[in-house]
Design a protein around this motif. Structure first.
Motif, PDB file in Angstrom:
ATOM      1  N   PRO A 180       0.820  -1.219   0.000  1.00 50.42           N
ATOM      2  CA  PRO A 180       0.000   0.000   0.000  1.00 50.42           C
ATOM      3  C   PRO A 180       0.852   1.267   0.000  1.00 50.42           C
ATOM      4  O   PRO A 180       2.078   1.219   0.132  1.00 50.42           O
ATOM      5  CB  PRO A 180      -0.776  -0.127   1.303  1.00 50.42           C
ATOM      6  N   CYS A 181       0.167   2.393  -0.150  1.00 51.15           N
ATOM      7  CA  CYS A 181       0.820   3.700  -0.110  1.00 51.15           C
ATOM      8  C   CYS A 181      -0.250   4.753   0.161  1.00 51.15           C
ATOM      9  O   CYS A 181      -1.393   4.610  -0.289  1.00 51.15           O
ATOM     10  CB  CYS A 181       1.524   3.989  -1.437  1.00 51.15           C
ATOM     11  N   TYR A 182       0.113   5.792   0.897  1.00 51.71           N
ATOM     12  CA  TYR A 182      -0.754   6.956   1.042  1.00 51.71           C
ATOM     13  C   TYR A 182      -0.264   8.061   0.117  1.00 51.71           C
ATOM     14  O   TYR A 182       0.939   8.260  -0.051  1.00 51.71           O
ATOM     15  CB  TYR A 182      -0.743   7.484   2.478  1.00 51.71           C
ATOM     16  N   ALA A 183      -1.217   8.775  -0.487  1.00 48.62           N
ATOM     17  CA  ALA A 183      -0.899   9.962  -1.280  1.00 48.62           C
ATOM     18  C   ALA A 183      -1.554  11.159  -0.611  1.00 48.62           C
ATOM     19  O   ALA A 183      -2.780  11.189  -0.436  1.00 48.62           O
ATOM     20  CB  ALA A 183      -1.398   9.813  -2.712  1.00 48.62           C
ATOM     21  N   LEU A 184      -0.742  12.130  -0.224  1.00 50.59           N
ATOM     22  CA  LEU A 184      -1.225  13.373   0.350  1.00 50.59           C
ATOM     23  C   LEU A 184      -1.211  14.430  -0.746  1.00 50.59           C
ATOM     24  O   LEU A 184      -0.170  14.694  -1.349  1.00 50.59           O
ATOM     25  CB  LEU A 184      -0.334  13.801   1.517  1.00 50.59           C
ATOM     26  N   LEU A 185      -2.372  15.022  -1.027  1.00 50.02           N
ATOM     27  CA  LEU A 185      -2.516  15.986  -2.109  1.00 50.02           C
ATOM     28  C   LEU A 185      -2.673  17.374  -1.493  1.00 50.02           C
ATOM     29  O   LEU A 185      -3.620  17.626  -0.733  1.00 50.02           O
ATOM     30  CB  LEU A 185      -3.735  15.656  -2.972  1.00 50.02           C
ATOM     31  N   LEU A 186      -1.748  18.265  -1.826  1.00 53.61           N
ATOM     32  CA  LEU A 186      -1.693  19.580  -1.182  1.00 53.61           C
ATOM     33  C   LEU A 186      -1.879  20.699  -2.193  1.00 53.61           C
ATOM     34  O   LEU A 186      -1.363  20.622  -3.317  1.00 53.61           O
ATOM     35  CB  LEU A 186      -0.358  19.767  -0.468  1.00 53.61           C
ATOM     36  N   ALA A 187      -2.582  21.742  -1.787  1.00 51.55           N
ATOM     37  CA  ALA A 187      -2.674  22.991  -2.536  1.00 51.55           C
ATOM     38  C   ALA A 187      -1.798  24.011  -1.813  1.00 51.55           C
ATOM     39  O   ALA A 187      -2.039  24.330  -0.646  1.00 51.55           O
ATOM     40  CB  ALA A 187      -4.114  23.470  -2.602  1.00 51.55           C
ATOM     41  N   VAL A 188      -0.776  24.496  -2.506  1.00 53.43           N
ATOM     42  CA  VAL A 188       0.191  25.426  -1.925  1.00 53.43           C
ATOM     43  C   VAL A 188       0.553  26.465  -2.985  1.00 53.43           C
ATOM     44  O   VAL A 188       0.826  26.101  -4.135  1.00 53.43           O
ATOM     45  CB  VAL A 188       1.480  24.709  -1.454  1.00 53.43           C
ATOM     46  N   ARG A 268      -5.872  16.835   1.024  1.00 50.56           N
ATOM     47  CA  ARG A 268      -6.730  15.654   1.012  1.00 50.56           C
ATOM     48  C   ARG A 268      -5.837  14.417   0.958  1.00 50.56           C
ATOM     49  O   ARG A 268      -4.696  14.481   0.496  1.00 50.56           O
ATOM     50  CB  ARG A 268      -7.723  15.681  -0.142  1.00 50.56           C
ATOM     51  N   LEU A 269      -6.383  13.314   1.424  1.00 45.90           N
ATOM     52  CA  LEU A 269      -5.613  12.079   1.515  1.00 45.90           C
ATOM     53  C   LEU A 269      -6.249  11.010   0.645  1.00 45.90           C
ATOM     54  O   LEU A 269      -7.474  10.868   0.597  1.00 45.90           O
ATOM     55  CB  LEU A 269      -5.584  11.596   2.972  1.00 45.90           C
ATOM     56  N   HIS A 270      -5.400  10.265  -0.069  1.00 47.58           N
ATOM     57  CA  HIS A 270      -5.874   9.105  -0.837  1.00 47.58           C
ATOM     58  C   HIS A 270      -5.136   7.869  -0.353  1.00 47.58           C
ATOM     59  O   HIS A 270      -3.902   7.857  -0.286  1.00 47.58           O
ATOM     60  CB  HIS A 270      -5.634   9.287  -2.336  1.00 47.58           C
ATOM     61  N   ARG A 271      -5.884   6.843  -0.033  1.00 48.44           N
ATOM     62  CA  ARG A 271      -5.302   5.581   0.434  1.00 48.44           C
ATOM     63  C   ARG A 271      -5.270   4.597  -0.729  1.00 48.44           C
ATOM     64  O   ARG A 271      -6.298   4.140  -1.205  1.00 48.44           O
ATOM     65  CB  ARG A 271      -6.123   5.024   1.595  1.00 48.44           C
ATOM     66  N   TRP A 272      -4.054   4.282  -1.184  1.00 51.27           N
ATOM     67  CA  TRP A 272      -3.867   3.248  -2.203  1.00 51.27           C
ATOM     68  C   TRP A 272      -3.616   1.920  -1.483  1.00 51.27           C
ATOM     69  O   TRP A 272      -2.534   1.693  -0.949  1.00 51.27           O
ATOM     70  CB  TRP A 272      -2.669   3.567  -3.090  1.00 51.27           C
ATOM     71  N   ARG A 273      -4.600   1.072  -1.468  1.00 47.04           N
ATOM     72  CA  ARG A 273      -4.400  -0.227  -0.815  1.00 47.04           C
ATOM     73  C   ARG A 273      -3.432  -1.101  -1.622  1.00 47.04           C
ATOM     74  O   ARG A 273      -2.702  -1.902  -1.054  1.00 47.04           O
ATOM     75  CB  ARG A 273      -5.738  -0.952  -0.656  1.00 47.04           C
TER      76      ARG A 273
END
Length: 325
Positions: A180-188, A268-273
């Protein structure tokens, strides 16, 4: 004409479908709202995040030849980023790349979308069960609705989903694994970001950071970052409270980069199982096939990961199936 159901509309499934279209009646089923699998893209009004695959390489002659027209028409562009290496205990240092790296334009899913034109694709349709019939297979969704009868069924989904759905001996999947992996998506705002375009991270819960808006063909004025966790860190927290996981990754990101938390206007967070494929000890032939049962599977996990592996697996299976149609 032989009918084939392909489950999964990422690059492997679309490559397979496109190659077999002259030989069979193809229907693709995709549980998500859009195409691409791990080459998918998230968007809001101004920003976009390629939250799965960040880039790809082309190491085989077949893949380079296949890519050539997409490069020529601008669907694929070479990426020349400023790469750095980050670590909690060491100063950043530049990281050279020794081979071409590519991205699809204007988003990673653009390549798959182009390939999918003209194919019969059923989005937001989850195949939940296969029923053996005298002449093939009957497909059902999770609501018990009949999805059709097919001569062959192919899974182009991640390994655990293929393993759960296809009625094949469990041992046929031995030697393959996904993490698995987490993807953190940021607006900056771009003015608050470091000068580098992407970073490989060592000795931290994060393994990769990319300024997605600085990739070719993106909106450079709308700062959008993708932060990927390590698979080990994600596996330990896969079922944790997702708000807490997001907060932890956000803190690590700010510490590593020096970006102030107040500069981040959205997260926002996306969980890639099923994100990363483990190395395959015996990769040939790059797919699974049971001719008697008329079942098969392909995907990057059959060859140890990477975008190119998805293409190679789908194309190899297409050749094997075409000889049997």
């Amino acid at each position: 004409m032989t009918s084939i159901a392909i489950i999964g509309a990422g690059l492997a499934g679309i490559t397979l479908a496109r190659a077999l279209a002259p030989h069979a009646r193809i229907t693709l089923f995709e549980k998500a709202r859009g195409l691409g699998g791990r080459m998918s893209t998230r968007r809001d009004d101004a920003r976009q995040w390629d939250h799965g695959a960040q880039f790809f390489t082309a190491r085989t002659p077949a893949f380079r030849e296949w890519l050539a027209p997409f490069i020529a028409d601008g669907t694929v562009a070479q990426w020349h980023p400023r790469i750095t290496t980050l670590s909690p205990d060491r100063p950043p240092y530049p990281r050279p790349w020794f081979e071409p790296h590519y991205v699809a334009v204007p988003a990673m899913n653009a390549l798959v979308k182009g390939l999918a034109r003209g194919l019969d694709i059923r989005l937001q349709t989850r195949v939940a069960e296969l029923e053996r019939r005298p002449a093939g297979w009957r497909l059902w969704d999770e609501h018990g609705s009949h999805l059709g009868d097919y001569d062959w069924v192919v899974s182009a989904a991640p390994l655990p989903q293929a393993r759960a759905l296809l009625p094949l001996p469990d041992r046929i999947f031995d030697g393959f694994a996904m993490q698995p992996c987490y993807a953190l998506l940021l607006a900056v705002d771009d003015g608050s970001l470091p000068g580098w375009d992407a970073a490989v991270v060592r000795e931290a819960p994060v393994r990769w950071i990319a300024c997605n808006h600085r990739l070719p063909g993106r909106n450079r004025r709308a700062g959008a970052l993708v932060v990927h966790s390590t698979p080990e860190w994600a596996a330990e927290r896969l079922e944790d409270d997702q708000a807490e996981v997001q907060a932890q990754l956000l803190e690590v990101f700010c510490t590593l980069t020096g970006v102030a938390p107040t500069a981040i206007t959205g997260a926002r967070l996306h969980r890639w199982r099923y994100a990363l494929s483990a190395e395959v000890k015996q990769p040939a032939p790059g797919f699974l096939l049971d001719p008697q049962a008329r079942l098969a599977a392909c995907g990057d996990w059959c060859l140890g990961g990477r975008v190119e592996a998805a293409f190679t697996s789908g194309l190899a299976l297409a050749g094997a199936l075409a000889r049997r149609l």
